[in-house]
Design an enzyme around this catalytic site. Structure first.
Site, PDB file in Angstrom:
ATOM      1  N   ASP A  12      13.590   6.918  10.259  1.00 34.28           N
ATOM      2  CA  ASP A  12      13.735   8.320  10.637  1.00 34.28           C
ATOM      3  C   ASP A  12      14.431   9.048   9.478  1.00 34.28           C
ATOM      4  O   ASP A  12      14.812   8.430   8.491  1.00 34.28           O
ATOM      5  CB  ASP A  12      14.500   8.445  11.958  1.00 34.28           C
ATOM      6  CG  ASP A  12      15.914   7.910  11.855  1.00 34.28           C
ATOM      7  OD1 ASP A  12      16.355   7.561  10.744  1.00 34.28           O
ATOM      8  OD2 ASP A  12      16.590   7.837  12.899  1.00 34.28           O
ATOM      9  N   SER A  13      14.587  10.360   9.622  1.00 37.38           N
ATOM     10  CA  SER A  13      15.081  11.145   8.481  1.00 37.38           C
ATOM     11  C   SER A  13      16.587  11.245   8.446  1.00 37.38           C
ATOM     12  O   SER A  13      17.159  11.749   7.497  1.00 37.38           O
ATOM     13  CB  SER A  13      14.512  12.551   8.572  1.00 37.38           C
ATOM     14  OG  SER A  13      15.045  13.201   9.716  1.00 37.38           O
ATOM     15  N   GLY A  14      17.245  10.803   9.497  1.00 38.11           N
ATOM     16  CA  GLY A  14      18.696  10.963   9.589  1.00 38.11           C
ATOM     17  C   GLY A  14      19.084  12.190  10.383  1.00 38.11           C
ATOM     18  O   GLY A  14      20.208  12.306  10.857  1.00 38.11           O
ATOM     19  N   GLY A  15      18.151  13.123  10.563  1.00 37.69           N
ATOM     20  CA  GLY A  15      18.469  14.382  11.241  1.00 37.69           C
ATOM     21  C   GLY A  15      19.049  14.182  12.628  1.00 37.69           C
ATOM     22  O   GLY A  15      20.103  14.710  12.946  1.00 37.69           O
ATOM     23  N   PHE A  16      18.402  13.367  13.432  1.00 39.93           N
ATOM     24  CA  PHE A  16      18.823  13.240  14.829  1.00 39.93           C
ATOM     25  C   PHE A  16      20.255  12.722  14.936  1.00 39.93           C
ATOM     26  O   PHE A  16      21.068  13.245  15.692  1.00 39.93           O
ATOM     27  CB  PHE A  16      17.861  12.320  15.597  1.00 39.93           C
ATOM     28  CG  PHE A  16      18.090  12.367  17.088  1.00 39.93           C
ATOM     29  CD1 PHE A  16      17.533  13.380  17.844  1.00 39.93           C
ATOM     30  CD2 PHE A  16      18.878  11.420  17.720  1.00 39.93           C
ATOM     31  CE1 PHE A  16      17.752  13.452  19.215  1.00 39.93           C
ATOM     32  CE2 PHE A  16      19.110  11.482  19.094  1.00 39.93           C
ATOM     33  CZ  PHE A  16      18.545  12.499  19.835  1.00 39.93           C
ATOM     34  N   ASP A  62      14.542  17.071   9.495  1.00 39.42           N
ATOM     35  CA  ASP A  62      14.367  18.162  10.450  1.00 39.42           C
ATOM     36  C   ASP A  62      15.664  18.450  11.170  1.00 39.42           C
ATOM     37  O   ASP A  62      16.610  17.676  11.089  1.00 39.42           O
ATOM     38  CB  ASP A  62      13.307  17.778  11.500  1.00 39.42           C
ATOM     39  CG  ASP A  62      13.754  16.574  12.342  1.00 39.42           C
ATOM     40  OD1 ASP A  62      14.436  15.682  11.784  1.00 39.42           O
ATOM     41  OD2 ASP A  62      13.451  16.534  13.540  1.00 39.42           O
ATOM     42  N   GLN A  65       8.978  20.727  15.794  1.00 45.15           N
ATOM     43  CA  GLN A  65      10.129  21.153  16.594  1.00 45.15           C
ATOM     44  C   GLN A  65       9.719  22.397  17.388  1.00 45.15           C
ATOM     45  O   GLN A  65       8.536  22.587  17.636  1.00 45.15           O
ATOM     46  CB  GLN A  65      11.334  21.416  15.678  1.00 45.15           C
ATOM     47  CG  GLN A  65      11.908  20.136  15.049  1.00 45.15           C
ATOM     48  CD  GLN A  65      12.606  19.223  16.068  1.00 45.15           C
ATOM     49  OE1 GLN A  65      12.944  19.651  17.185  1.00 45.15           O
ATOM     50  NE2 GLN A  65      12.810  17.963  15.696  1.00 45.15           N
ATOM     51  N   GLY A 119      12.811  16.582  18.812  1.00 42.06           N
ATOM     52  CA  GLY A 119      13.691  17.460  19.574  1.00 42.06           C
ATOM     53  C   GLY A 119      14.327  16.677  20.701  1.00 42.06           C
ATOM     54  O   GLY A 119      13.775  15.677  21.155  1.00 42.06           O
ATOM     55  N   ASP A 136       9.250   5.250  20.186  1.00 42.16           N
ATOM     56  CA  ASP A 136      10.383   4.355  19.933  1.00 42.16           C
ATOM     57  C   ASP A 136      11.513   4.754  20.848  1.00 42.16           C
ATOM     58  O   ASP A 136      11.565   5.897  21.322  1.00 42.16           O
ATOM     59  CB  ASP A 136      10.892   4.520  18.495  1.00 42.16           C
ATOM     60  CG  ASP A 136      11.695   5.802  18.348  1.00 42.16           C
ATOM     61  OD1 ASP A 136      11.077   6.876  18.318  1.00 42.16           O
ATOM     62  OD2 ASP A 136      12.931   5.741  18.325  1.00 42.16           O
ATOM     63  N   CYS A 151       5.616 -12.133  32.818  1.00 42.79           N
ATOM     64  CA  CYS A 151       6.012 -11.962  31.411  1.00 42.79           C
ATOM     65  C   CYS A 151       5.839 -13.271  30.648  1.00 42.79           C
ATOM     66  O   CYS A 151       6.199 -14.336  31.131  1.00 42.79           O
ATOM     67  CB  CYS A 151       7.456 -11.469  31.346  1.00 42.79           C
ATOM     68  SG  CYS A 151       8.065 -11.283  29.664  1.00 42.79           S
ATOM     69  N   CYS A 181       7.261 -13.900  27.660  1.00 41.70           N
ATOM     70  CA  CYS A 181       8.245 -13.993  26.581  1.00 41.70           C
ATOM     71  C   CYS A 181       8.973 -15.339  26.587  1.00 41.70           C
ATOM     72  O   CYS A 181       8.922 -16.100  27.558  1.00 41.70           O
ATOM     73  CB  CYS A 181       9.246 -12.834  26.661  1.00 41.70           C
ATOM     74  SG  CYS A 181      10.629 -13.094  27.785  1.00 41.70           S
ATOM     75  N   CYS A 225      11.428 -15.670  29.569  1.00 38.23           N
ATOM     76  CA  CYS A 225      10.808 -15.926  30.872  1.00 38.23           C
ATOM     77  C   CYS A 225      10.104 -17.280  30.920  1.00 38.23           C
ATOM     78  O   CYS A 225       9.962 -17.868  31.984  1.00 38.23           O
ATOM     79  CB  CYS A 225       9.839 -14.794  31.223  1.00 38.23           C
ATOM     80  SG  CYS A 225      10.709 -13.272  31.598  1.00 38.23           S
ATOM     81  N   HIS A 245      13.498 -10.370  26.226  1.00 33.63           N
ATOM     82  CA  HIS A 245      12.664 -10.025  27.387  1.00 33.63           C
ATOM     83  C   HIS A 245      12.312  -8.532  27.418  1.00 33.63           C
ATOM     84  O   HIS A 245      11.148  -8.161  27.570  1.00 33.63           O
ATOM     85  CB  HIS A 245      13.345 -10.432  28.690  1.00 33.63           C
ATOM     86  CG  HIS A 245      12.664  -9.851  29.881  1.00 33.63           C
ATOM     87  ND1 HIS A 245      11.452 -10.322  30.345  1.00 33.63           N
ATOM     88  CD2 HIS A 245      12.970  -8.778  30.667  1.00 33.63           C
ATOM     89  CE1 HIS A 245      11.056  -9.584  31.364  1.00 33.63           C
ATOM     90  NE2 HIS A 245      11.958  -8.640  31.578  1.00 33.63           N
TER      91      HIS A 245
HETATM   92 ZN   LIG Z   1      10.227 -11.963  29.744  1.00 32.17          ZN
END
Ligand SMILES: [Zn+2]
Length: 376
Positions: free
Chosen positions: A90-94, A145, A191, A218, A268, A315, A317, A320, A346
């Site tokens: 990311d750009s660091g803005g947030f 941004d 934005q 945003g 994300d 699941c 994973c 699990c 998980h």
């Molecule tokens: Zn799992």
């Protein structure tokens, strides 16, 4: 440089493929967040085994600690964190706006902010954000941004949204200087807050820049569920189908379905690993997961102490496949470190599997019925 191919649609939902210098990504894709160059409590092998295809790293955190001299010495973030698949930064803005405790001064030049680590003052401009992301060496970089708050008044949203558009021009100029061969791909960020005219102006100006992807940002996105859907309905049809679309901060299972249904390819959120560390484990509808319980089970509860079944029987994973609810319950109650790792494996794997199911349903044109099964 990345390229996107649209492979199949089901309604507005899109299955596609992004090719990057570090491999291919099948979309729709959930990207786990490796804030400080680590998806908390997971090794890179464990991240890959969850089915994750790309991780996100945070410019703000890595810039403050360990700093660009260290990352530069290691030749970039891929080598530093031992992850050879795609990375998006990311750009660091947030983080500048959300973590510096209100001590942020925004001017057209950039942002002056106070480090949340030691209180030192720093300045990030569009040019500096591009320079930092160039040193990080991520495959996809974000324009700098100003993320607008969900409750920002119209007048402020106008000023801020237009500043983000001006900053995009400066990002592009700096990116061309630093990366003439375009090894990294720059995404612009739309934005405009909760205002339709501003969102539309922002998307049109961002598209004019001819970049390789469009992010929708945003505070509102992923935070205000109803507004998120509304904003996507306003703008997604404006975006040409050959561009990947990325909603920043979306990670709740119902929201994933809602954004994919509108044509989003990437998302994300820190939530799966953060929830995991708090003992909130994701479950599918087959285990009683639904919108009301947020697809979560609180594993520390006494009712799970004697259950010799996996967290979720659907699941695949590592957790699990090998461990019971009863063991996880014990680890959390005893504050054992392994709890964080097994729970994070998980939760991250669950979102990777949800995306895999979504991709399969788009391929078979049954996305709408899968969405109904999961979110009602
Ligand atoms: Zn799992």
């Amino acid at each position: 440089m990345i390229s996107y191919s649209l492979l199949k649609t089901s309604g507005k939902a899109r299955r596609g493929k992004i090719t990057t210098p570090h491999g291919e990504i099948e979309t729709p894709v959930f990207m786990p967040v490796g804030t400080a160059g680590t998806v908390k409590s997971l090794t890179s092998n464990q991240i890959a085994e969850t089915g994750s295809q790309i991780v996100l790293a945070n410019t703000y955190h890595l810039y403050l600690r360990p700093g660009m001299d260290v990352i530069g010495k290691f030749g970039g973030i891929h080598h530093f964190m031992h992850w050879d698949k795609p990375i998006l930064t990311d750009s660091g803005g947030f983080q500048v706006f959300s973590l510096s405790g209100g001590l942020t001064k925004v001017t057209d030049e950039g942002v002056l902010f106070k480090s949340h680590i030691d209180g030192s003052m720093h300045h990030i401009s569009p040019e500096i954000s591009m320079q930092i992301q160039h040193v990080l060496g991520s495959d996809i970089i974000m324009a700098f941004d100003e993320p607008i708050k969900d409750d920002a008044p119209y007048q402020y949203a106008i000023e801020s949204s237009q500043r983000t558009i001006r900053w995009l021009d400066r990002c592009i100029k700096e990116w061309h200087t630093l990366d003439p061969e375009r090894k990294q791909s720059l995404f612009g960020i739309v934005q405009g807050g909760i205002y339709r005219d501003l969102r539309l102006e922002s998307i049109h100006k961002t598209l004019d820049a001819n970049l390789e992807g469009i992010a929708i940002g945003g505070e509102t996105i992923g935070y205000n569920k109803e507004r998120t859907k509304e904003i996507l309905d306003w703008i997604l049809d404006e975006i040409p189908c050959n561009l990947p679309r990325y909603t920043m901060g979306v990670g709740d299972i119902d929201d994933i379905f809602e954004v994919v249904a509108r044509g989003v390819d990437m998302f994300d959120c820190v939530s799966p690993t953060r929830l995991a560390r708090n003992g909130a484990l994701l479950i599918s509808p087959a285990e009683g997961g639904n919108k009301k319980n947020k697809y979560r089970l609180g594993i520390s509860k006494a009712e799970y102490a004697m259950q010799d079944i996996p967290i979720d029987r659907t699941c695949q994973c590592y957790t699990c496949t090998n461990y019971s609810r009863g063991y996880l319950c014990h680890l959390f109650r005893s504050h054992e470190l392994l709890a964080n790792t097994l729970a994070s494996i998980h939760n991250v794997a669950m979102l990777a599997q949800v995306c895999e199911k979504i991709r399969g349903s788009i391929e078979n044109d049954t996305f709408a019925s899968l969405m109904k099964e999961w979110i009602g």
